[in-house]
Design a protein around this motif. Structure first.
Motif, mmCIF file in Angstrom:
data_model
loop_
_atom_site.group_PDB
_atom_site.id
_atom_site.type_symbol
_atom_site.label_atom_id
_atom_site.label_comp_id
_atom_site.label_asym_id
_atom_site.label_seq_id
_atom_site.Cartn_x
_atom_site.Cartn_y
_atom_site.Cartn_z
ATOM 1 N N ASN A 1 0.809 -1.215 0.000
ATOM 2 C CA ASN A 1 0.000 0.000 0.000
ATOM 3 C C ASN A 1 0.846 1.271 0.000
ATOM 4 O O ASN A 1 0.490 2.263 -0.643
ATOM 5 C CB ASN A 1 -0.955 0.002 1.197
ATOM 6 N N ARG A 2 1.965 1.244 0.715
ATOM 7 C CA ARG A 2 2.843 2.421 0.755
ATOM 8 C C ARG A 2 3.443 2.689 -0.630
ATOM 9 O O ARG A 2 3.533 3.848 -1.064
ATOM 10 C CB ARG A 2 3.947 2.245 1.793
ATOM 11 N N ILE A 3 3.855 1.635 -1.315
ATOM 12 C CA ILE A 3 4.428 1.813 -2.651
ATOM 13 C C ILE A 3 3.354 2.277 -3.632
ATOM 14 O O ILE A 3 3.587 3.157 -4.462
ATOM 15 C CB ILE A 3 5.103 0.519 -3.120
ATOM 16 N N HIS A 4 2.154 1.710 -3.523
ATOM 17 C CA HIS A 4 1.060 2.112 -4.401
ATOM 18 C C HIS A 4 0.747 3.601 -4.233
ATOM 19 O O HIS A 4 0.605 4.341 -5.226
ATOM 20 C CB HIS A 4 -0.181 1.273 -4.087
ATOM 21 N N ARG A 5 0.661 4.036 -3.002
ATOM 22 C CA ARG A 5 0.357 5.449 -2.730
ATOM 23 C C ARG A 5 1.490 6.341 -3.226
ATOM 24 O O ARG A 5 1.239 7.409 -3.814
ATOM 25 C CB ARG A 5 0.144 5.651 -1.235
ATOM 26 N N ALA A 6 2.730 5.914 -3.008
ATOM 27 C CA ALA A 6 3.875 6.733 -3.421
ATOM 28 C C ALA A 6 3.901 6.925 -4.934
ATOM 29 O O ALA A 6 4.177 8.023 -5.430
ATOM 30 C CB ALA A 6 5.172 6.088 -2.943
#
Length: 455
Positions: A371-376
């Motif tokens: 999720n962190r990579i997707h948001r970034a």
């Protein structure tokens, strides 16, 4: 009696001949002359033994009007363990080809022949069956490899997890998946289903923690029309929908105690009754349970039935947290960057970002990383993603404060004190001490062992 016509050597085709008629004789010379190695079995036990000892992909079953039920029952038993086998029927009497028997032939056999045998046609059928069986086996291995590749990671922890999944998938017992939130319990359950003999059946998912308590009984077991206010039609529950397949019960620890009783009865008896109905419905499905809470602790606290816990904890897999295979962070990051990056873009992590990621504790595990990579990728102003883009600042890095309380140890210390006081007040009478604390003797002894108390 077991008989093998010639020594079985690697690279030659092996054929099982199952003869439960006790009177008809199968002459194997025309087939053995054409490089078939024949194994004869005149009982189910003998067939099991031969198939366990030798690689075999094709089988002939001698079948007559009188033996049809016995033979098809034996084939069902054998097929449950030796899925690769393709069966050819050899009808031994003129009355074999009846409507009743023709109907069952298509369920168990890919083709049938009859006496007197046309050896040329039979060899053609067996050769075709052998080729199809080999292709099926290769396809299954290829599918299994592709399925396991969905479980990303090269670490020892993930390789061990893949090996456990492969081994457990071949069985048909209930499975308990435990692990922290976000470790991939749902993915592992899906892999087990896809690698099992039930892969052609349905895979039904129920998140026990997401369903309202007032609806979960009806969702699981179904209901009849008029069973309660608002039940204007019959509803097929999730358990019934999973017939011939796999039922995945996620967050099983959130089930109420009364539903736990109903679930225990189903596991023991393999049938259900819809709410408002009185008809027993036989169900054949495998159940995979998952929980992010410690069910042993839940048992100790009276929130989970002890008998149900032991019933579902036959095959247990502990899914490792991301902290336990942090060497896979780089591989996981690259995979998610590739997945979420728009076409013709090349998002990448800075070296500082990767360093911070390796130091971060990842309480949300792989799901949080994803999720962190997707948001970034969505929010960043550059294709070079920093730790700030990921939302990983220095405040999120693990603390080195030696004064942080170890909650697990703190709880153990409290349990130890409570147990010792109860034992002392009851003059070392364990039954009385357990009653005072309102727990079972079994739970009391487990806590004694956990707290390392010497009686």
């Amino acid at each position: 009696m077991t008989h093998i016509s010639k020594n079985i050597t690697e690279g030659n085709r092996t054929l099982l001949v199952l003869n439960l008629t006790n009177k008809d004789h199968f002459c194997d010379k025309p087939l053995s002359d054409n490089q078939w190695h024949i194994m004869h079995a005149n009982s189910l036990e003998c067939a099991f033994k031969l198939l366990q000892e030798h690689a075999c992909y094709v089988a002939i079953a001698l079948i007559s009007t009188a033996s049809v039920i016995k033979v098809t029952h034996a084939i069902e038993r054998l097929q449950s363990q030796f899925e690769q086998l393709l069966w050819v029927a050899l009808c031994t009497d003129d009355k074999c080809i009846t409507n009743r028997l023709t109907f069952c032939l298509t369920d168990f056999f890919i083709d049938y022949h009859h006496f007197p045998i046309d050896w040329e046609k039979l060899q053609h059928t067996l050769g075709h069956a052998y080729g199809v069986a080999i292709m099926n086996t290769r396809h299954q291995h290829c599918t299994a490899d592709k399925s396991l590749n969905l479980l990303l990671g090269d670490s020892a922890a993930i390789c061990n997890l893949k090996a456990q999944i492969t081994k457990i998938a071949a069985a048909d017992e209930p499975i308990l998946l435990s692990g922290e939130t976000g470790t991939g319990k749902g993915l592992c359950a899906n892999l087990i289903h896809n690698l099992s003999r039930r892969h052609l059946g349905p895979f039904v998912v129920v998140n026990c923690g997401a369903l309202p308590a007032s609806l979960i009984h009806s969702e699981l077991f179904g209901h009849e029309k008029g069973a309660f206010t608002g039940a204007d039609k019959q509803y097929i529950g999730r358990i019934e929908r999973a017939n011939s397949g796999t039922l995945f019960l996620d967050e099983i620890g959130d089930l109420s105690l009364d539903l736990q009783i109903n679930l225990l009865h189903f596991l023991e008896d393999h049938y259900i009754e819809r709410l408002g109905g009185n008809k027993k419905i036989d169900i054949d499905c495998r159940i995979i349970f998952a929980s992010h809470i410690n069910l042993e602790t839940a048992v100790d606290e009276g929130r989970f039935r002890e008998d149900l816990y032991y019933r579902i904890n036959i095959l247990h897999i502990e899914i490792p947290s991301l902290r336990d295979h942090c060497e896979d962070i780089n591989l996981l990051s690259n995979a998610y960057l590739q997945k979420f990056s728009p076409p013709r873009t090349h998002y990448r992590l800075t070296s500082k970002a990767r360093q911070v990621m390796e130091q971060y504790e990842w309480p949300g595990n792989v799901r949080e990383l994803k999720n962190r990579i997707h948001r970034a990728v969505i929010m960043a102003n550059s294709e070079h993603l920093s730790e700030i883009d990921l939302g990983l600042t220095s405040s999120k890095c693990p603390t080195t404060n030696q004064d942080v309380i170890d909650l697990a140890q703190h709880r153990t210390d409290i349990d130890t004190e409570l147990l010792l006081d109860a034992i002392k007040r009851n003059n070392h009478n364990i039954s009385a001490a357990a009653r005072e604390l309102n727990i079972s003797r079994t739970t009391f002894y487990r806590l004694i062992k956990k707290c390392k108390i010497k009686l």
